[in-house]
Write a protein that holds these residues in place. Sequence first.
Motif, PDB file in Angstrom:
ATOM      1  N   ALA A  20      55.910  56.445  42.230  1.00  0.00           N
ATOM      2  CA  ALA A  20      55.357  57.715  41.750  1.00  0.00           C
ATOM      3  C   ALA A  20      56.444  58.575  41.113  1.00  0.00           C
ATOM      4  CB  ALA A  20      54.703  58.453  42.908  1.00  0.00           C
ATOM      5  N   ALA A  23      56.952  57.415  37.712  1.00  0.00           N
ATOM      6  CA  ALA A  23      55.865  57.917  36.868  1.00  0.00           C
ATOM      7  C   ALA A  23      56.107  59.373  36.472  1.00  0.00           C
ATOM      8  CB  ALA A  23      54.534  57.782  37.603  1.00  0.00           C
ATOM      9  N   SER A  24      56.673  60.161  37.390  1.00  0.00           N
ATOM     10  CA  SER A  24      56.951  61.566  37.068  1.00  0.00           C
ATOM     11  C   SER A  24      58.030  61.681  36.002  1.00  0.00           C
ATOM     12  CB  SER A  24      57.366  62.319  38.340  1.00  0.00           C
ATOM     13  OG  SER A  24      58.698  61.997  38.726  1.00  0.00           O
ATOM     14  N   ILE A  30      47.724  61.146  36.427  1.00  0.00           N
ATOM     15  CA  ILE A  30      47.531  60.771  37.831  1.00  0.00           C
ATOM     16  C   ILE A  30      47.229  59.283  37.982  1.00  0.00           C
ATOM     17  CG2 ILE A  30      45.080  61.355  37.746  1.00  0.00           C
ATOM     18  CD1 ILE A  30      47.490  61.691  40.772  1.00  0.00           C
ATOM     19  N   PHE A  33      50.452  57.493  37.981  1.00  0.00           N
ATOM     20  CA  PHE A  33      51.096  57.665  39.286  1.00  0.00           C
ATOM     21  C   PHE A  33      50.511  56.682  40.302  1.00  0.00           C
ATOM     22  CE2 PHE A  33      52.927  61.378  37.553  1.00  0.00           C
ATOM     23  CZ  PHE A  33      53.841  61.908  38.443  1.00  0.00           C
ATOM     24  N   ALA A  37      52.721  53.626  41.848  1.00  0.00           N
ATOM     25  CA  ALA A  37      52.936  53.715  43.291  1.00  0.00           C
ATOM     26  C   ALA A  37      52.390  52.473  43.993  1.00  0.00           C
ATOM     27  CB  ALA A  37      52.259  54.967  43.847  1.00  0.00           C
ATOM     28  N   ALA A  72      51.070  58.785  46.102  1.00  0.00           N
ATOM     29  CA  ALA A  72      51.061  59.060  44.662  1.00  0.00           C
ATOM     30  C   ALA A  72      50.558  60.465  44.379  1.00  0.00           C
ATOM     31  CB  ALA A  72      50.191  58.029  43.948  1.00  0.00           C
ATOM     32  N   VAL A  75      53.198  63.093  45.484  1.00  0.00           N
ATOM     33  CA  VAL A  75      54.318  63.173  44.553  1.00  0.00           C
ATOM     34  C   VAL A  75      53.883  63.829  43.238  1.00  0.00           C
ATOM     35  CG1 VAL A  75      55.997  61.819  43.218  1.00  0.00           C
ATOM     36  CG2 VAL A  75      55.499  61.197  45.585  1.00  0.00           C
ATOM     37  N   PHE A  76      52.645  63.548  42.802  1.00  0.00           N
ATOM     38  CA  PHE A  76      52.132  64.134  41.555  1.00  0.00           C
ATOM     39  C   PHE A  76      52.195  65.662  41.601  1.00  0.00           C
ATOM     40  CE2 PHE A  76      48.661  65.742  38.877  1.00  0.00           C
ATOM     41  CZ  PHE A  76      48.952  65.118  37.677  1.00  0.00           C
ATOM     42  N   ALA A  79      56.576  66.546  42.684  1.00  0.00           N
ATOM     43  CA  ALA A  79      57.788  65.975  42.072  1.00  0.00           C
ATOM     44  C   ALA A  79      58.575  67.012  41.284  1.00  0.00           C
ATOM     45  CB  ALA A  79      57.421  64.794  41.175  1.00  0.00           C
ATOM     46  N   ARG A 133      58.483  47.913  39.304  1.00  0.00           N
ATOM     47  CA  ARG A 133      58.481  49.338  38.969  1.00  0.00           C
ATOM     48  C   ARG A 133      59.329  49.632  37.748  1.00  0.00           C
ATOM     49  NH1 ARG A 133      61.760  51.543  43.143  1.00  0.00           N
ATOM     50  NH2 ARG A 133      63.422  50.875  41.735  1.00  0.00           N
TER      51      ARG A 133
END
Length: 210
Positions: A20, A23-24, A30, A33, A37, A72, A75-76, A79, A133
């Motif tokens: 996640a 992804a940020s 989302i 993410f 994740a 996820a 963290v979304f 972050a 990842r």
Amino acid sequence: MNPIALLDYAGVAVFAATGALAASRKQLDIIGFLFLASVTGIGGGTLRDVILNLPVFWVANSGYVLICAVVAVLVFFSAHRVESRYKLLLWLDAIGLAAFAVMGAAKGLAITGSPVVSVIMGVLTATFGGILRDLLAGEPSVLLRPEIYVTAALAGAAIFTLGDLAGLPALASSLLGFAGAFVVRGGALKFGWSFPAYKSRPGRRPEDIP
């Protein structure tokens, strides 16, 4: 809950967090993410179970996927509060690597009884999720970084396996394996521990070839 199961859940959660965070860094939505994740959290264990010809762990217990989803989402929404997300990603990855090195080794040893297979399963479980990842997020692969990575997983899996074969309690073997992997990887991150890199030698000139 036994220590191996705790490490399993913890490893999934921590690796999911690294996915996640990746992804940020890429400013995904989302769904991105959730995808990164989940792939990171369950990727290594999926490969392990397929190789061992076992029911894939997250298919048998969907709670693992839910853990990835919850992490996820958390963290979304949080972050942006972490200034150095890449540094945090690396340290969380070190924790996940240490946990999965032990978990993978424990499962490999329980299923096959082979110390060699145990160590290999520990390494694969600990590293494959991070590799996926980085590949999917377009980040520099952990395998291509100069500091030690795979060797840390190897150390943790080997220490756990040796402890188990020596008759130590599961908790002691697990803690020793986790600590061994984390110290090696943490030292690599903190002090730049690495092995000497390969340096090619000049090729022979045509006139030197007999």
